[in-house]
Design a protein around this motif. Structure first.
Motif, PDB file in Angstrom:
ATOM      1  N   ASP A 251     -49.883  -4.472  58.095  1.00 28.09           N
ATOM      2  CA  ASP A 251     -50.904  -5.502  58.217  1.00 28.09           C
ATOM      3  C   ASP A 251     -50.294  -6.839  57.805  1.00 28.09           C
ATOM      4  O   ASP A 251     -50.149  -7.760  58.611  1.00 28.09           O
ATOM      5  CB  ASP A 251     -52.100  -5.139  57.347  1.00 28.09           C
ATOM      6  N   MET A 252     -49.895  -6.934  56.545  1.00 26.51           N
ATOM      7  CA  MET A 252     -49.181  -8.116  56.061  1.00 26.51           C
ATOM      8  C   MET A 252     -48.060  -7.633  55.146  1.00 26.51           C
ATOM      9  O   MET A 252     -48.284  -6.880  54.203  1.00 26.51           O
ATOM     10  CB  MET A 252     -50.112  -9.063  55.312  1.00 26.51           C
ATOM     11  N   VAL A 253     -46.844  -8.063  55.455  1.00 27.71           N
ATOM     12  CA  VAL A 253     -45.658  -7.587  54.752  1.00 27.71           C
ATOM     13  C   VAL A 253     -44.854  -8.779  54.256  1.00 27.71           C
ATOM     14  O   VAL A 253     -44.632  -9.745  54.994  1.00 27.71           O
ATOM     15  CB  VAL A 253     -44.777  -6.720  55.685  1.00 27.71           C
ATOM     16  N   ARG A 254     -44.413  -8.683  53.011  1.00 23.36           N
ATOM     17  CA  ARG A 254     -43.554  -9.703  52.432  1.00 23.36           C
ATOM     18  C   ARG A 254     -42.286  -9.008  51.908  1.00 23.36           C
ATOM     19  O   ARG A 254     -42.347  -8.142  51.043  1.00 23.36           O
ATOM     20  CB  ARG A 254     -44.279 -10.410  51.293  1.00 23.36           C
ATOM     21  N   ASN A 255     -41.127  -9.369  52.472  1.00 21.90           N
ATOM     22  CA  ASN A 255     -39.850  -8.810  52.057  1.00 21.90           C
ATOM     23  C   ASN A 255     -39.045  -9.875  51.316  1.00 21.90           C
ATOM     24  O   ASN A 255     -38.638 -10.872  51.910  1.00 21.90           O
ATOM     25  CB  ASN A 255     -39.045  -8.328  53.277  1.00 21.90           C
ATOM     26  N   ASN A 256     -38.828  -9.664  50.022  1.00 21.71           N
ATOM     27  CA  ASN A 256     -37.995 -10.557  49.222  1.00 21.71           C
ATOM     28  C   ASN A 256     -36.634  -9.895  49.004  1.00 21.71           C
ATOM     29  O   ASN A 256     -36.560  -8.769  48.510  1.00 21.71           O
ATOM     30  CB  ASN A 256     -38.628 -10.831  47.856  1.00 21.71           C
ATOM     31  N   LEU A 257     -35.561 -10.597  49.345  1.00 18.83           N
ATOM     32  CA  LEU A 257     -34.213 -10.079  49.136  1.00 18.83           C
ATOM     33  C   LEU A 257     -33.379 -11.169  48.474  1.00 18.83           C
ATOM     34  O   LEU A 257     -33.216 -12.258  49.036  1.00 18.83           O
ATOM     35  CB  LEU A 257     -33.587  -9.663  50.473  1.00 18.83           C
ATOM     36  N   ASN A 258     -32.859 -10.874  47.287  1.00 13.19           N
ATOM     37  CA  ASN A 258     -32.124 -11.864  46.501  1.00 13.19           C
ATOM     38  C   ASN A 258     -30.756 -11.322  46.110  1.00 13.19           C
ATOM     39  O   ASN A 258     -30.659 -10.243  45.510  1.00 13.19           O
ATOM     40  CB  ASN A 258     -32.908 -12.224  45.234  1.00 13.19           C
ATOM     41  N   LEU A 259     -29.707 -12.078  46.434  1.00 12.44           N
ATOM     42  CA  LEU A 259     -28.345 -11.699  46.074  1.00 12.44           C
ATOM     43  C   LEU A 259     -27.772 -12.726  45.114  1.00 12.44           C
ATOM     44  O   LEU A 259     -27.804 -13.930  45.393  1.00 12.44           O
ATOM     45  CB  LEU A 259     -27.439 -11.621  47.313  1.00 12.44           C
ATOM     46  N   ASN A 260     -27.226 -12.241  43.994  1.00 10.95           N
ATOM     47  CA  ASN A 260     -26.598 -13.108  43.001  1.00 10.95           C
ATOM     48  C   ASN A 260     -25.094 -12.841  43.009  1.00 10.95           C
ATOM     49  O   ASN A 260     -24.648 -11.789  42.546  1.00 10.95           O
ATOM     50  CB  ASN A 260     -27.178 -12.821  41.611  1.00 10.95           C
ATOM     51  N   LEU A 261     -24.332 -13.778  43.566  1.00 14.16           N
ATOM     52  CA  LEU A 261     -22.885 -13.627  43.638  1.00 14.16           C
ATOM     53  C   LEU A 261     -22.285 -14.164  42.347  1.00 14.16           C
ATOM     54  O   LEU A 261     -22.216 -15.374  42.131  1.00 14.16           O
ATOM     55  CB  LEU A 261     -22.337 -14.370  44.857  1.00 14.16           C
ATOM     56  N   LEU A 262     -21.828 -13.242  41.489  1.00 11.55           N
ATOM     57  CA  LEU A 262     -21.460 -13.587  40.114  1.00 11.55           C
ATOM     58  C   LEU A 262     -19.971 -13.451  39.839  1.00 11.55           C
ATOM     59  O   LEU A 262     -19.551 -13.611  38.682  1.00 11.55           O
ATOM     60  CB  LEU A 262     -22.238 -12.694  39.135  1.00 11.55           C
ATOM     61  N   GLY A 263     -19.159 -13.158  40.859  1.00  7.34           N
ATOM     62  CA  GLY A 263     -17.735 -12.996  40.636  1.00  7.34           C
ATOM     63  C   GLY A 263     -16.928 -13.496  41.821  1.00  7.34           C
ATOM     64  O   GLY A 263     -17.422 -13.539  42.960  1.00  7.34           O
ATOM     65  N   SER A 264     -15.683 -13.878  41.572  1.00 10.10           N
ATOM     66  CA  SER A 264     -14.825 -14.339  42.662  1.00 10.10           C
ATOM     67  C   SER A 264     -14.508 -13.197  43.619  1.00 10.10           C
ATOM     68  O   SER A 264     -14.483 -12.021  43.226  1.00 10.10           O
ATOM     69  CB  SER A 264     -13.532 -14.918  42.093  1.00 10.10           C
ATOM     70  N   ASN A 265     -14.302 -13.558  44.879  1.00 12.00           N
ATOM     71  CA  ASN A 265     -14.032 -12.599  45.954  1.00 12.00           C
ATOM     72  C   ASN A 265     -15.171 -11.601  46.153  1.00 12.00           C
ATOM     73  O   ASN A 265     -14.966 -10.508  46.677  1.00 12.00           O
ATOM     74  CB  ASN A 265     -12.723 -11.837  45.700  1.00 12.00           C
ATOM     75  N   SER A 266     -16.353 -11.959  45.712  1.00 16.97           N
ATOM     76  CA  SER A 266     -17.521 -11.121  45.984  1.00 16.97           C
ATOM     77  C   SER A 266     -18.095 -11.480  47.351  1.00 16.97           C
ATOM     78  O   SER A 266     -17.896 -12.582  47.865  1.00 16.97           O
ATOM     79  CB  SER A 266     -18.586 -11.299  44.904  1.00 16.97           C
ATOM     80  N   GLU A 267     -18.808 -10.527  47.938  1.00 14.03           N
ATOM     81  CA  GLU A 267     -19.332 -10.720  49.296  1.00 14.03           C
ATOM     82  C   GLU A 267     -20.734 -10.131  49.400  1.00 14.03           C
ATOM     83  O   GLU A 267     -20.971  -8.986  49.008  1.00 14.03           O
ATOM     84  CB  GLU A 267     -18.416 -10.041  50.316  1.00 14.03           C
ATOM     85  N   GLY A 268     -21.658 -10.916  49.917  1.00 17.55           N
ATOM     86  CA  GLY A 268     -23.016 -10.453  50.148  1.00 17.55           C
ATOM     87  C   GLY A 268     -23.391 -10.596  51.607  1.00 17.55           C
ATOM     88  O   GLY A 268     -23.223 -11.665  52.199  1.00 17.55           O
ATOM     89  N   THR A 286     -35.350 -14.704  51.793  1.00 14.56           N
ATOM     90  CA  THR A 286     -34.052 -14.314  51.267  1.00 14.56           C
ATOM     91  C   THR A 286     -33.485 -15.428  50.398  1.00 14.56           C
ATOM     92  O   THR A 286     -33.785 -16.605  50.605  1.00 14.56           O
ATOM     93  CB  THR A 286     -33.053 -13.999  52.392  1.00 14.56           C
ATOM     94  N   ASN A 287     -32.663 -15.038  49.448  1.00 14.45           N
ATOM     95  CA  ASN A 287     -32.048 -16.009  48.553  1.00 14.45           C
ATOM     96  C   ASN A 287     -30.640 -15.538  48.204  1.00 14.45           C
ATOM     97  O   ASN A 287     -30.440 -14.402  47.772  1.00 14.45           O
ATOM     98  CB  ASN A 287     -32.876 -16.150  47.273  1.00 14.45           C
ATOM     99  N   VAL A 288     -29.664 -16.414  48.401  1.00 10.76           N
ATOM    100  CA  VAL A 288     -28.289 -16.132  48.005  1.00 10.76           C
ATOM    101  C   VAL A 288     -27.868 -17.193  47.004  1.00 10.76           C
ATOM    102  O   VAL A 288     -27.940 -18.392  47.302  1.00 10.76           O
ATOM    103  CB  VAL A 288     -27.326 -16.145  49.215  1.00 10.76           C
ATOM    104  N   ASP A 289     -27.430 -16.749  45.840  1.00 13.47           N
ATOM    105  CA  ASP A 289     -27.052 -17.674  44.776  1.00 13.47           C
ATOM    106  C   ASP A 289     -25.546 -17.574  44.533  1.00 13.47           C
ATOM    107  O   ASP A 289     -25.053 -16.596  43.948  1.00 13.47           O
ATOM    108  CB  ASP A 289     -27.820 -17.341  43.496  1.00 13.47           C
ATOM    109  N   HIS A 290     -24.803 -18.585  45.014  1.00 12.85           N
ATOM    110  CA  HIS A 290     -23.363 -18.655  44.793  1.00 12.85           C
ATOM    111  C   HIS A 290     -23.112 -19.370  43.469  1.00 12.85           C
ATOM    112  O   HIS A 290     -23.402 -20.555  43.331  1.00 12.85           O
ATOM    113  CB  HIS A 290     -22.686 -19.434  45.923  1.00 12.85           C
TER     114      HIS A 290
END
Length: 422
Positions: A251-268, A286-290
């Motif tokens: 009916d109504m859908v909310r998808n929250n996806l959050n990635l926290n990139l906390l190290g060098s050479n990391s990949e999301g 969506t949220n990506v935090d470099h």
């Protein structure tokens, strides 16, 4: 119709929460009472009137209770060709007697893991539904993978939700992988019944150094489900995390996806596909935090909308001041099959570093009539030709599903939805 207020909407449910994790529950309650249910005037929910939807649909709330599931029902729910571990949940409650898991994975009821850092990744102050879950979840499960352990076969998180009007189902999952660990998870839910209910899910994933984790999810609950899911992960040095989310109904859908990139050479990596019809409303946030130099993120979300459906995409990429040499890509593409279908898309970049490579964009259009004519001119009927073109559009997301059985299952569902077999 109930009247929702910050103070009384879920007060009874919060007050009835178990005694475990008292400190984080109190923080969740405080944050929920401070934030309240989101209204349209709030930027994060301006295109998704979920407060109004809850108010109009459900007259009163109570915690969903576990219910009996049979081994036959579990077997029937598992898609063809699957080979791996299965963890079964009934209204968010882990059912160990019907579950099996790789011996290397430690599976525990949250009630037995009081030392877990719940709420340290998915923070209550970020979103009122996270706060509500933190304050009042009834039960949950933690999965721990030792360092240097590779789980060869996928782990299926199989949830049965019994739709009873006015119930709230609040799954809570904690996943922790040690350094150099590898694993894949498939998040799959099935709805029993057709009454309206609210599902409010929170998954926290903590990956170690040089870990490789995949999280695949399909959202296909049925036309009466109001659902909010929040998946958040910390990604450390030399680690890779990949998410693929497929939304087909609700009916109504909310998808929250959050990635926290906390190290060098990391990949999301974040991939999403939403195929909407009827009056389904799906909001992908969506949220990506470099935060660290030399990290990379890739994001591709695609939508096909028919009838009076509505899609929302809001993707944010933050590049902190110290995150030099960041490489970030974000794209959202949509096809509208009806004049009444609506998409609100808002890709965002917020960059505080000066030595980065970042790009974002979005497109919205209709099916390519010239390509459709081309296929029909070669003897392919219109329905099949249309399905082929739409699948070519959608397939770019599905190819990122690493598990073959689940990928084939998603391809079959998408083919049925698009009116074509593959």
């Amino acid at each position: 119709m109930s009247t929702l207020t910050t103070q009384d909407t879920f007060t009874g449910i919060i007050d009835a929460a178990p005694a475990s994790f008292a400190e984080i529950r109190l923080k969740g309650k405080e944050q929920y009472l401070t934030q309240g249910l989101p209204a349209l005037k709030e930027e994060e929910y301006k295109f998704t009137p979920i407060r109004k939807k809850i108010e109009q649909t459900i007259s009163q709330f109570e915690n969903a209770k576990p219910f009996p599931i049979t081994a036959e029902e579990v077997g029937n729910a598992i898609f063809d060709g699957f080979d791996g571990s299965v963890l079964v949940f009934a209204n968010g409650k882990f059912v160990p007697e019907l579950s099996n898991c790789d011996d290397a994975v430690k599976v525990s009821d949250l009630a037995d893991q009081a030392d877990l850092e719940l709420g340290s990744i998915a923070k209550a102050e970020k979103d009122p539904f996270v706060a509500l879950n933190q304050a009042s979840f009834q039960s949950g499960v933690s999965l721990s993978i030792p360092k240097k352990t590779k789980i060869e076969k996928p782990i299926l998180l199989l949830s049965f939700n019994q739709a009873v009007n006015g119930q709230i189902v609040q799954p809570r999952i904690w996943i922790e992988a040690g350094d150099f660990a590898e694993a894949s998870f498939i998040d799959f839910s099935t709805m029993l019944g057709d009454s309206a209910c609210l599902i409010n899910k929170v998954v926290e994933i903590k990956g170690g150094v040089n870990s490789q984790l995949n999280y695949y999810r399909i959202q296909n609950e049925g036309s009466t489900a109001i659902e909010v899911s929040t998946i958040e992960t910390d990604i450390l040095q030399d680690s890779r995390f990949t998410s693929v989310n497929v939304s087909l109904s609700g009916d109504m859908v909310r998808n929250n996806l959050n990635l926290n990139l906390l190290g060098s050479n990391s990949e999301g990596n974040m991939y999403g596909l939403y195929l909407l019809n009827g009056k389904t409303h799906v909001d992908n946030h969506t949220n990506v935090d470099h935060t660290i130099p030399h990290a990379e993120s890739n994001e591709l979300y695609k939508g096909i909308l028919a009838d009076q459906s509505r899609g929302v995409f809001n993707g944010k990429i933050f590049v902190r001041q110290d995150a030099q040499k960041t490489n970030a890509f974000q794209q959202n593409n949509n096809i509208l099959l009806s004049e009444d279908a609506i998409i609100n898309t808002k890709p965002q970049l917020e960059i505080w570093a000066d030595d980065v490579k970042c790009s974002h964009g979005c497109t919205t259009g209709q099916l390519d009539e010239e390509a459709l004519f081309y296929l029909q001119a070669r003897g392919i009927d219109k329905t099949q030709a249309k399905g082929l073109l739409l699948y070519a559009f959608a397939g770019e997301v599905l190819e990122h599903i690493g598990d073959e059985s689940f990928r084939n299952y998603c391809i079959s569902l998408v083919g049925d939805r698009l009116g074509s077999k593959f």
